[in-house]
Design an enzyme around this catalytic site. Structure first.
Site, PDB file in Angstrom:
ATOM      1  CB  SER A 142      -0.716   0.068   1.314  1.00 37.95           C
ATOM      2  OG  SER A 142      -1.467   1.205   1.489  1.00 37.95           O
ATOM      3  CE1 TYR A 155      -3.858   0.458   4.017  1.00 34.53           C
ATOM      4  CE2 TYR A 155      -5.141  -1.666   4.509  1.00 34.53           C
ATOM      5  CZ  TYR A 155      -4.493  -0.956   3.559  1.00 34.53           C
ATOM      6  OH  TYR A 155      -4.505  -0.932   2.378  1.00 34.53           O
TER       7      TYR A 155
HETATM    8  P1  NAP Z   1     -11.814  -5.412  -0.341  1.00 35.02           P
HETATM    9  O1  NAP Z   1     -12.782  -4.722  -1.292  1.00 35.02           O
HETATM   10  O2  NAP Z   1     -12.122  -5.037   1.352  1.00 35.02           O
HETATM   11  O3  NAP Z   1     -11.837  -6.916  -0.422  1.00 35.02           O
HETATM   12  C1  NAP Z   1     -10.881  -7.583   0.505  1.00 35.02           C
HETATM   13  C2  NAP Z   1     -11.051  -9.018   0.227  1.00 35.02           C
HETATM   14  O4  NAP Z   1     -10.309  -9.958   1.399  1.00 35.02           O
HETATM   15  C3  NAP Z   1     -12.759  -9.610   0.407  1.00 35.02           C
HETATM   16  O5  NAP Z   1     -12.597 -10.365  -0.433  1.00 35.02           O
HETATM   17  C4  NAP Z   1     -12.544 -10.178   1.821  1.00 35.02           C
HETATM   18  O6  NAP Z   1     -13.527 -11.368   1.858  1.00 35.02           O
HETATM   19  C5  NAP Z   1     -11.179 -10.644   1.846  1.00 35.02           C
HETATM   20  N1  NAP Z   1     -10.746 -10.897   3.216  1.00 35.02           N
HETATM   21  C6  NAP Z   1     -10.793  -9.893   4.184  1.00 35.02           C
HETATM   22  N2  NAP Z   1     -10.185 -10.708   5.408  1.00 35.02           N
HETATM   23  C7  NAP Z   1      -9.876 -11.829   5.218  1.00 35.02           C
HETATM   24  C8  NAP Z   1      -9.519 -12.830   5.666  1.00 35.02           C
HETATM   25  N3  NAP Z   1      -9.325 -12.978   7.192  1.00 35.02           N
HETATM   26  N4  NAP Z   1      -9.151 -14.237   5.307  1.00 35.02           N
HETATM   27  C9  NAP Z   1      -9.558 -14.284   4.043  1.00 35.02           C
HETATM   28  N5  NAP Z   1      -9.840 -13.414   3.309  1.00 35.02           N
HETATM   29  C10 NAP Z   1     -10.133 -12.356   3.750  1.00 35.02           C
HETATM   30  O7  NAP Z   1     -10.439  -4.715  -0.462  1.00 35.02           O
HETATM   31  P2  NAP Z   1      -9.646  -4.412  -1.784  1.00 35.02           P
HETATM   32  O8  NAP Z   1      -9.887  -2.744  -1.767  1.00 35.02           O
HETATM   33  O9  NAP Z   1     -10.038  -5.172  -3.020  1.00 35.02           O
HETATM   34  O10 NAP Z   1      -8.079  -4.594  -1.251  1.00 35.02           O
HETATM   35  C11 NAP Z   1      -7.508  -5.778  -1.806  1.00 35.02           C
HETATM   36  C12 NAP Z   1      -5.927  -5.492  -1.124  1.00 35.02           C
HETATM   37  O11 NAP Z   1      -5.559  -4.516  -1.747  1.00 35.02           O
HETATM   38  C13 NAP Z   1      -6.024  -5.363   0.564  1.00 35.02           C
HETATM   39  O12 NAP Z   1      -4.834  -6.079   1.024  1.00 35.02           O
HETATM   40  C14 NAP Z   1      -5.957  -3.937   0.562  1.00 35.02           C
HETATM   41  O13 NAP Z   1      -5.105  -3.673   1.770  1.00 35.02           O
HETATM   42  C15 NAP Z   1      -4.866  -3.457  -0.357  1.00 35.02           C
HETATM   43  N6  NAP Z   1      -5.044  -2.186  -0.962  1.00 35.02           N
HETATM   44  C16 NAP Z   1      -6.117  -1.543  -1.460  1.00 35.02           C
HETATM   45  C17 NAP Z   1      -6.015  -0.316  -1.863  1.00 35.02           C
HETATM   46  C18 NAP Z   1      -7.477   0.465  -2.312  1.00 35.02           C
HETATM   47  O14 NAP Z   1      -7.168   1.609  -2.599  1.00 35.02           O
HETATM   48  N7  NAP Z   1      -8.467  -0.141  -2.556  1.00 35.02           N
HETATM   49  C19 NAP Z   1      -5.022   0.304  -2.085  1.00 35.02           C
HETATM   50  C20 NAP Z   1      -3.773  -0.338  -1.668  1.00 35.02           C
HETATM   51  C21 NAP Z   1      -3.997  -1.614  -0.999  1.00 35.02           C
HETATM   52  P3  NAP Z   1     -14.319 -11.609   3.361  1.00 35.02           P
HETATM   53  O15 NAP Z   1     -14.457 -10.494   3.845  1.00 35.02           O
HETATM   54  O16 NAP Z   1     -15.418 -12.823   2.859  1.00 35.02           O
HETATM   55  O17 NAP Z   1     -13.139 -12.511   3.714  1.00 35.02           O
HETATM   56  C1  GCO Z   2      -6.997   5.178   3.152  1.00 37.80           C
HETATM   57  C2  GCO Z   2      -6.924   3.913   2.280  1.00 37.80           C
HETATM   58  C3  GCO Z   2      -5.902   3.639   1.755  1.00 37.80           C
HETATM   59  C4  GCO Z   2      -5.904   2.729   0.380  1.00 37.80           C
HETATM   60  C5  GCO Z   2      -4.583   2.271   0.119  1.00 37.80           C
HETATM   61  C6  GCO Z   2      -3.639   3.331  -0.502  1.00 37.80           C
HETATM   62  O1  GCO Z   2      -7.998   4.956   4.217  1.00 37.80           O
HETATM   63  O2  GCO Z   2      -6.001   5.812   3.409  1.00 37.80           O
HETATM   64  O3  GCO Z   2      -8.020   2.897   2.484  1.00 37.80           O
HETATM   65  O4  GCO Z   2      -5.011   3.223   2.866  1.00 37.80           O
HETATM   66  O5  GCO Z   2      -6.495   1.691   1.014  1.00 37.80           O
HETATM   67  O6  GCO Z   2      -3.969   1.681   1.139  1.00 37.80           O
HETATM   68  O7  GCO Z   2      -2.459   2.773  -0.997  1.00 37.80           O
END
Ligand code: NAP
Ligand code: GCO
Length: 262
Positions: A142, A155
Site C-alpha cells: 500500500s 493498517y
Molecule cells: P476489499 O474490497 O475490502 O476486499 C477484501 C477481500 O479480502 C474480500 O474478498 C474479503 O472477503 C477478503 N478478506 C478479508 N479478510 C480476510 C481473511 N481474514 N481471510 C481471507 N480473506 C479475507 O479490498 P480491496 O480494496 O480489493 O483491497 C484488496 C487488497 O489491496 C487489500 O490487502 C488492501 O489492503 C490492498 N489495497 C487496497 C487499496 C485500495 O485503494 N482499495 C490500495 C492499496 C492496497 P471476506 O471479508 O469474505 O473474507
Molecule cells: C485510506 C485508504 C488507503 C488505501 C490504500 C492506499 O484509508 O487511506 O484506504 O489506505 O486503501 O492502502 O495505498
C-alpha cells in the site's frame, strides 16, 4: 515470457475488488485460479463472478489468519489441482480509527489479517515452490507501506511490515528461484475505499475524494484494472530477476508533492 500457462495461482481474498481483477488477469494469461475468503457468502459471490467471467476458479472458505485452515487448503489444492506456483497475498482489512481511540484488539485484528495472514500463506506455499524449483509471491502492500495518515495506524503498521516481509522472503528464498515482490496500489476505487469517495450526508462532494485527485498526478482514482498488467509481470517469467521490490501502481502519487491549490 508473460504466459502463465500450466501455472496454479492462489489469490487470497479474491471474490471482488483488487483480488478479483488480479485473478482475472492471471487467468487471461493462462493460470488456473484458486481463491479464498473468510465468509461463505463472499466465496459464493466470487464463484458467481468467476463463472460470469468464464473462469474455472476454485473457491475455499479459509481465513488467512488460521494457520491450520491455510495449511489444509494448500494441501487440498496441491492434491486436487497441483503445486501452487503463484501466491498473491491480497486478503486485507482496514479500520479507520484515531489511534488513541482504537482498541488494542482492533489494532491486533488488522495486523493479524494484513501481516500475519501473508506470513501464514507464504509459509504454507514455499515448501512446494522449493520442491518444484520456482515460485512467485506477490504481496499487496500500500502507499501506507511508505506514508502515514490520520486514522490508519494499524493498517500502515501492517503494510509497512508487509514491505519488509516481502524483502525478507526475497533474501531467504531467492536461492530457490522464488521471487517475492509486492504491488503497492495507490488509491483504488473498491468497496474498501468507498467511504473515502461517497458524497457527504448533505450531498456535498467528499473532501477526501478531491484531496486524492489533487495529490495524484493522474488526477484520478485508480481502478482494479490498473493492477492487472503489473500483476501478470510479477507473476511471470518476465520478472525472474526481479526480487524484493515494491512496484507502486499509484498514478504517480508517491513521486509528487501534489498540485499547489490555485
Ligand atoms: P476489499 O474490497 O475490502 O476486499 C477484501 C477481500 O479480502 C474480500 O474478498 C474479503 O472477503 C477478503 N478478506 C478479508 N479478510 C480476510 C481473511 N481474514 N481471510 C481471507 N480473506 C479475507 O479490498 P480491496 O480494496 O480489493 O483491497 C484488496 C487488497 O489491496 C487489500 O490487502 C488492501 O489492503 C490492498 N489495497 C487496497 C487499496 C485500495 O485503494 N482499495 C490500495 C492499496 C492496497 P471476506 O471479508 O469474505 O473474507
Ligand atoms: C485510506 C485508504 C488507503 C488505501 C490504500 C492506499 O484509508 O487511506 O484506504 O489506505 O486503501 O492502502 O495505498
Amino acid at each position: 515470457m508473460f504466459s502463465l500457462e500450466g501455472r496454479v495461482a492462489l489469490v487470497t481474498g479474491a471474490a471482488y475488488g483488487i483480488g478479483l481483477a488480479i485473478a482475472q488477469a492471471l487467468a487471461e494469461a493462462g493460470a488456473r485460479i484458486v481463491f479464498n475468503c473468510s465468509r461463505q457468502e463472499t466465496v459464493d459471490r466470487g464463484m458467481k463472478a468467476y463463472k460470469e467471467l468464464g473462469i474455472d476458479a476454485k473457491g475455499y472458505l479459509c481465513d488467512v489468519t488460521d494457520e491450520i485452515a491455510v495449511k489444509s487448503m494448500v494441501a487440498d489444492i496441491e492434491r486436487t489441482i497441483g503445486t501452487i506456483d503463484i501466491l498473491v497475498n491480497n486478503a486485507g482489512i482496514i479500520k479507520r480509527v484515531p489511534m488513541t481511540q482504537m482498541d488494542v484488539e482492533e489494532f491486533r485484528q488488522v495486523v493479524n489479517v494484513d501481516l500475519v495472514g501473508p506470513f501464514i500463506c507464504a509459509k504454507a506455499v514455499i515448501p512446494g515452490m522449493i520442491r518444484k524449483g520456482h515460485g512467485k509471491i506477490i504481496n499487496i502492500c500500500s502507499l501506507m507501506s511508505e506514508l502515514g495518515r490520520e486514522t490508519v495506524s494499524a493498517y500502515a503498521s501492517a503494510k509497512g511490515g508487509l514491505k519488509m516481509l516481502t524483502r525478507n522472503i526475497c533474501a531467504e528464498y531467492g536461492e530457490h528461484n522464488i521471487q517475492c515482490n509486492a504491488i503497492g496500489p495507490g488509491y483504488i476505487a473498491t468497496e474498501q475505499t468507498a467511504p473515502l469517495r461517497e458524497p457527504q450526508p448533505d450531498g456535498r462532494p467528499n473532501q477526501f475524494d478531491a484531496f486524492i485527485k489533487s495529490r495524484t498526478p493522474a488526477a484520478r482514482w485508480g481502478s482494479p484494472e490498473d493492477l492487472k498488467g503489473p500483476a501478470v509481470f510479477l507473476a511471470s517469467d518476465a520478472s525472474n530477476f526481479v526480487n524484493g521490490q515494491i512496484l507502486y501502481v499509484d498514478g504517480g502519487l508517491l513521486a509528487s508533492l501534489g498540485h499547489h491549490p490555485e
